[in-house]
Design a protein around this motif. Structure first.
Motif, short mmCIF file in Angstrom:
data_model
loop_
_atom_site.label_atom_id
_atom_site.label_comp_id
_atom_site.label_asym_id
_atom_site.label_seq_id
_atom_site.Cartn_x
_atom_site.Cartn_y
_atom_site.Cartn_z
N SER A 83 0.82 -1.21 0.00
CA SER A 83 0.00 0.00 0.00
C SER A 83 0.85 1.26 0.00
CB SER A 83 -0.92 -0.01 1.22
OG SER A 83 -1.57 1.22 1.38
N HIS A 84 1.87 1.30 0.85
CA HIS A 84 2.73 2.48 0.92
C HIS A 84 3.57 2.62 -0.35
CE1 HIS A 84 1.91 3.98 4.92
NE2 HIS A 84 1.94 2.74 5.37
N TRP A 85 3.95 1.51 -0.96
CA TRP A 85 4.74 1.56 -2.19
C TRP A 85 3.91 2.17 -3.33
CZ3 TRP A 85 9.76 0.94 -3.20
CH2 TRP A 85 10.15 0.82 -4.52
N GLN A 86 2.63 1.80 -3.40
CA GLN A 86 1.77 2.33 -4.45
C GLN A 86 1.54 3.83 -4.28
OE1 GLN A 86 -1.70 -0.13 -4.23
NE2 GLN A 86 -0.81 -1.72 -5.54
N SER A 87 1.51 4.30 -3.05
CA SER A 87 1.33 5.73 -2.82
C SER A 87 2.67 6.46 -2.75
CB SER A 87 0.54 5.96 -1.53
OG SER A 87 1.27 5.52 -0.41
N LYS A 88 3.75 5.79 -3.10
CA LYS A 88 5.11 6.36 -3.15
C LYS A 88 5.58 6.89 -1.80
CE LYS A 88 5.33 5.81 -7.63
NZ LYS A 88 5.40 4.43 -8.00
N ASN A 89 5.12 6.28 -0.74
CA ASN A 89 5.53 6.66 0.61
C ASN A 89 6.65 5.70 1.06
OD1 ASN A 89 5.82 7.42 3.24
ND2 ASN A 89 3.71 7.00 3.85
N LEU A 90 7.87 6.02 0.67
CA LEU A 90 8.98 5.11 0.94
C LEU A 90 9.34 5.04 2.43
CD1 LEU A 90 11.25 5.90 -2.11
CD2 LEU A 90 9.56 4.10 -1.84
N LEU A 91 9.10 6.13 3.16
CA LEU A 91 9.36 6.09 4.59
C LEU A 91 8.42 5.10 5.28
CD1 LEU A 91 10.92 7.22 6.99
CD2 LEU A 91 9.20 9.01 7.18
N GLY A 92 7.17 5.08 4.87
CA GLY A 92 6.21 4.11 5.42
C GLY A 92 6.62 2.68 5.10
N CYS A 93 7.13 2.46 3.89
CA CYS A 93 7.63 1.13 3.52
C CYS A 93 8.77 0.71 4.44
CB CYS A 93 8.14 1.13 2.08
SG CYS A 93 6.88 1.15 0.83
N ALA A 94 9.71 1.61 4.64
CA ALA A 94 10.85 1.30 5.49
C ALA A 94 10.42 1.02 6.92
CB ALA A 94 11.86 2.44 5.44
N GLU A 95 9.46 1.79 7.43
CA GLU A 95 8.99 1.59 8.80
C GLU A 95 8.38 0.21 8.97
OE1 GLU A 95 6.33 4.84 9.36
OE2 GLU A 95 7.92 6.22 9.94
N TYR A 96 7.55 -0.19 8.02
CA TYR A 96 6.92 -1.51 8.13
C TYR A 96 7.92 -2.64 7.94
CZ TYR A 96 2.16 0.00 8.77
OH TYR A 96 1.03 0.53 9.30
N LEU A 97 8.91 -2.45 7.06
CA LEU A 97 9.93 -3.48 6.88
C LEU A 97 10.78 -3.63 8.14
CD1 LEU A 97 11.08 -2.86 3.21
CD2 LEU A 97 9.83 -4.83 4.11
N ILE A 98 11.16 -2.51 8.74
CA ILE A 98 11.95 -2.57 9.98
C ILE A 98 11.13 -3.20 11.11
CG2 ILE A 98 13.04 -1.15 11.76
CD1 ILE A 98 13.91 0.73 9.46
N GLY A 99 9.87 -2.83 11.19
CA GLY A 99 8.99 -3.43 12.20
C GLY A 99 8.82 -4.92 12.00
N GLY A 100 8.67 -5.34 10.75
CA GLY A 100 8.54 -6.77 10.45
C GLY A 100 9.79 -7.54 10.80
N ILE A 101 10.95 -6.97 10.51
CA ILE A 101 12.21 -7.63 10.85
C ILE A 101 12.36 -7.73 12.36
CG2 ILE A 101 14.72 -7.34 10.78
CD1 ILE A 101 14.31 -6.16 7.95
N THR A 102 11.95 -6.68 13.07
CA THR A 102 12.02 -6.70 14.53
C THR A 102 11.13 -7.80 15.11
OG1 THR A 102 12.44 -4.33 14.54
CG2 THR A 102 11.70 -5.31 16.61
#
Length: 65
Positions: free
Chosen positions: A29-48
């Motif tokens: 969803s964040h990638w489609q809206s070009k919100n790269l910071l949101g993508c990074a936040e969810y990826l970091i949260g998922g890794i955590t």
């Protein structure tokens, strides 16, 4: 005690797949809206969450051996 170890591993496995589904949906969803910071936040949260689940599973396996 062996059954408790299996139950903990199953719960961690199910939680992992739920986490992956949530992270994937939000990153997409964040990638489609070009919100790269949101993508990074969810990826970091998922890794955590992944690391916490691995630590819980490992601790349970070591404790119940």
């Amino acid at each position: 005690m062996e059954i408790l170890r299996y139950i903990i591993n199953i719960v961690c496995f199910i939680a992992l797949f739920i986490t992956l589904e949530v992270v994937w949906a939000n990153v997409k969803s964040h990638w489609q809206s070009k919100n790269l910071l949101g993508c990074a936040e969810y990826l970091i949260g998922g890794i955590t969450v992944l690391l916490v689940l691995i630590a819980l599973s490992d601790a349970a396996n070591n404790m119940l051996l």
